[in-house]
Design a protein around this motif. Structure first.
Motif, PDB file in Angstrom:
ATOM      1  N   ALA A  13     -18.620  25.683 -52.708  1.00 37.82           N
ATOM      2  CA  ALA A  13     -19.179  23.978 -53.273  1.00 37.82           C
ATOM      3  C   ALA A  13     -18.331  23.273 -53.925  1.00 37.82           C
ATOM      4  O   ALA A  13     -18.602  21.484 -53.622  1.00 37.82           O
ATOM      5  CB  ALA A  13     -20.216  24.743 -54.810  1.00 37.82           C
ATOM      6  N   LEU A  14     -17.099  23.563 -54.777  1.00 34.67           N
ATOM      7  CA  LEU A  14     -16.136  23.051 -54.605  1.00 34.67           C
ATOM      8  C   LEU A  14     -15.477  22.042 -53.354  1.00 34.67           C
ATOM      9  O   LEU A  14     -15.096  20.705 -54.065  1.00 34.67           O
ATOM     10  CB  LEU A  14     -15.072  23.724 -55.322  1.00 34.67           C
ATOM     11  N   LEU A  15     -15.419  23.157 -52.328  1.00 28.40           N
ATOM     12  CA  LEU A  15     -14.288  22.103 -51.181  1.00 28.40           C
ATOM     13  C   LEU A  15     -15.890  21.209 -50.390  1.00 28.40           C
ATOM     14  O   LEU A  15     -15.814  20.090 -50.665  1.00 28.40           O
ATOM     15  CB  LEU A  15     -14.814  23.057 -50.064  1.00 28.40           C
ATOM     16  N   ALA A  16     -17.183  21.378 -50.344  1.00 24.88           N
ATOM     17  CA  ALA A  16     -17.954  20.961 -50.592  1.00 24.88           C
ATOM     18  C   ALA A  16     -17.871  19.271 -50.735  1.00 24.88           C
ATOM     19  O   ALA A  16     -17.831  17.843 -50.979  1.00 24.88           O
ATOM     20  CB  ALA A  16     -19.367  20.878 -50.351  1.00 24.88           C
ATOM     21  N   TYR A  17     -18.050  19.637 -52.636  1.00 23.51           N
ATOM     22  CA  TYR A  17     -17.560  18.582 -53.557  1.00 23.51           C
ATOM     23  C   TYR A  17     -17.023  17.339 -52.917  1.00 23.51           C
ATOM     24  O   TYR A  17     -16.716  16.108 -53.198  1.00 23.51           O
ATOM     25  CB  TYR A  17     -17.674  19.433 -55.409  1.00 23.51           C
ATOM     26  N   TYR A  18     -15.294  17.847 -52.863  1.00 25.95           N
ATOM     27  CA  TYR A  18     -14.242  17.139 -52.698  1.00 25.95           C
ATOM     28  C   TYR A  18     -14.385  16.240 -51.501  1.00 25.95           C
ATOM     29  O   TYR A  18     -13.978  15.445 -51.337  1.00 25.95           O
ATOM     30  CB  TYR A  18     -12.981  18.231 -53.263  1.00 25.95           C
ATOM     31  N   ARG A  19     -14.821  16.900 -50.503  1.00 27.12           N
ATOM     32  CA  ARG A  19     -15.018  15.979 -49.314  1.00 27.12           C
ATOM     33  C   ARG A  19     -15.907  14.766 -49.148  1.00 27.12           C
ATOM     34  O   ARG A  19     -15.591  14.020 -48.621  1.00 27.12           O
ATOM     35  CB  ARG A  19     -15.074  17.259 -48.184  1.00 27.12           C
ATOM     36  N   THR A  20     -16.887  14.973 -50.357  1.00 28.30           N
ATOM     37  CA  THR A  20     -18.041  14.326 -50.719  1.00 28.30           C
ATOM     38  C   THR A  20     -17.051  12.751 -51.142  1.00 28.30           C
ATOM     39  O   THR A  20     -18.083  11.418 -51.300  1.00 28.30           O
ATOM     40  CB  THR A  20     -19.175  14.587 -51.439  1.00 28.30           C
ATOM     41  N   ARG A  21     -16.075  13.331 -51.702  1.00 27.40           N
ATOM     42  CA  ARG A  21     -15.214  11.975 -51.874  1.00 27.40           C
ATOM     43  C   ARG A  21     -14.016  11.708 -51.832  1.00 27.40           C
ATOM     44  O   ARG A  21     -13.580  11.376 -52.117  1.00 27.40           O
ATOM     45  CB  ARG A  21     -15.129  12.754 -53.973  1.00 27.40           C
ATOM     46  N   GLY A  22     -13.797  11.815 -50.260  1.00 31.79           N
ATOM     47  CA  GLY A  22     -12.846  11.692 -49.767  1.00 31.79           C
ATOM     48  C   GLY A  22     -12.226  12.411 -49.290  1.00 31.79           C
ATOM     49  O   GLY A  22     -10.714  12.210 -48.594  1.00 31.79           O
ATOM     50  N   TYR A  23     -11.640  13.816 -50.331  1.00 30.74           N
ATOM     51  CA  TYR A  23     -10.671  14.344 -50.446  1.00 30.74           C
ATOM     52  C   TYR A  23     -10.618  15.879 -49.168  1.00 30.74           C
ATOM     53  O   TYR A  23     -11.731  16.208 -49.668  1.00 30.74           O
ATOM     54  CB  TYR A  23     -10.801  15.524 -51.806  1.00 30.74           C
ATOM     55  N   ASP A  24     -10.074  16.080 -48.623  1.00 34.09           N
ATOM     56  CA  ASP A  24      -9.539  16.828 -47.376  1.00 34.09           C
ATOM     57  C   ASP A  24      -8.821  17.696 -47.336  1.00 34.09           C
ATOM     58  O   ASP A  24      -7.170  17.030 -47.949  1.00 34.09           O
ATOM     59  CB  ASP A  24      -9.741  16.980 -45.730  1.00 34.09           C
ATOM     60  N   PRO A  25      -8.823  18.873 -48.205  1.00 36.93           N
ATOM     61  CA  PRO A  25      -7.479  19.541 -48.469  1.00 36.93           C
ATOM     62  C   PRO A  25      -6.472  19.637 -47.611  1.00 36.93           C
ATOM     63  O   PRO A  25      -5.135  19.889 -47.257  1.00 36.93           O
ATOM     64  CB  PRO A  25      -7.904  21.162 -48.701  1.00 36.93           C
ATOM     65  N   ARG A  26      -6.585  19.365 -46.154  1.00 37.79           N
ATOM     66  CA  ARG A  26      -5.926  19.277 -44.490  1.00 37.79           C
ATOM     67  C   ARG A  26      -5.421  18.183 -45.257  1.00 37.79           C
ATOM     68  O   ARG A  26      -4.381  18.045 -44.131  1.00 37.79           O
ATOM     69  CB  ARG A  26      -6.621  19.792 -43.654  1.00 37.79           C
ATOM     70  N   GLY A  27      -5.764  16.923 -45.398  1.00 43.72           N
ATOM     71  CA  GLY A  27      -5.081  15.734 -44.967  1.00 43.72           C
ATOM     72  C   GLY A  27      -3.938  15.413 -46.057  1.00 43.72           C
ATOM     73  O   GLY A  27      -3.064  16.435 -46.197  1.00 43.72           O
ATOM     74  N   PHE A  28      -3.326  14.734 -44.855  1.00 41.23           N
ATOM     75  CA  PHE A  28      -1.887  14.944 -45.159  1.00 41.23           C
ATOM     76  C   PHE A  28      -1.370  13.474 -44.324  1.00 41.23           C
ATOM     77  O   PHE A  28      -1.407  13.088 -43.062  1.00 41.23           O
ATOM     78  CB  PHE A  28      -0.628  15.491 -43.990  1.00 41.23           C
TER      79      PHE A  28
END
Length: 129
Positions: A13-28
């Motif tokens: 749920a936390l990962l989905a929350y961040y992804r809806t706001r444009g944050y992908d933890p794999r992003g660099f």
């Protein structure tokens, strides 16, 4: 993570929350690389051991590594560690609360960015410690 209403969300749920706001933890990004280079130059971190506290998916850990620091990350949310940036394999770990992740004086420098807003008010002093 603490929500505006005082609740907590974790895991998928936390990962989905961040992804809806444009944050992908794999992003660099190139901006992350510039940030890492700036930190390494400003604090003379080339070859120094750096801990990135609250590293998420490790984008700043990766940036510090790319700029010449010997960087490691710790994160309390396993969903971010499991979905980490390329290049930080084995360098970020899930940090159990109230447990030392590394022995004292392991690192020359501690980095923590965009973290305190996710920490409960009562835990801020312990986090900074």
């Amino acid at each position: 993570m603490r929500t505006k209403t005082g609740g907590e969300i974790t895991g998928a749920a936390l990962l989905a929350y961040y992804r809806t706001r444009g944050y992908d933890p794999r992003g660099f990004t190139d901006e992350d690389r510039r940030y890492g280079r700036t930190l390494v130059r400003a604090f003379r971190l080339t070859g120094k051991r750096v801990i990135d506290v609250g590293c998420g998916g490790g984008k700043f850990t990766a940036a510090l590594l790319a700029a010449g620091a010997d960087a490691y990350g710790v994160e309390i949310e396993s969903c971010f560690v499991e979905n980490h940036c390329p290049g930080v394999d084995g360098r970020i770990i899930v940090w159990p609360p109230n447990t030392p992740a590394f022995p004292p004086e392991t690192f020359d420098f501690a980095h923590s960015s965009q973290v305190l807003e996710h920490v409960h008010d009562a835990s801020v002093a312990a986090h900074l410690g």
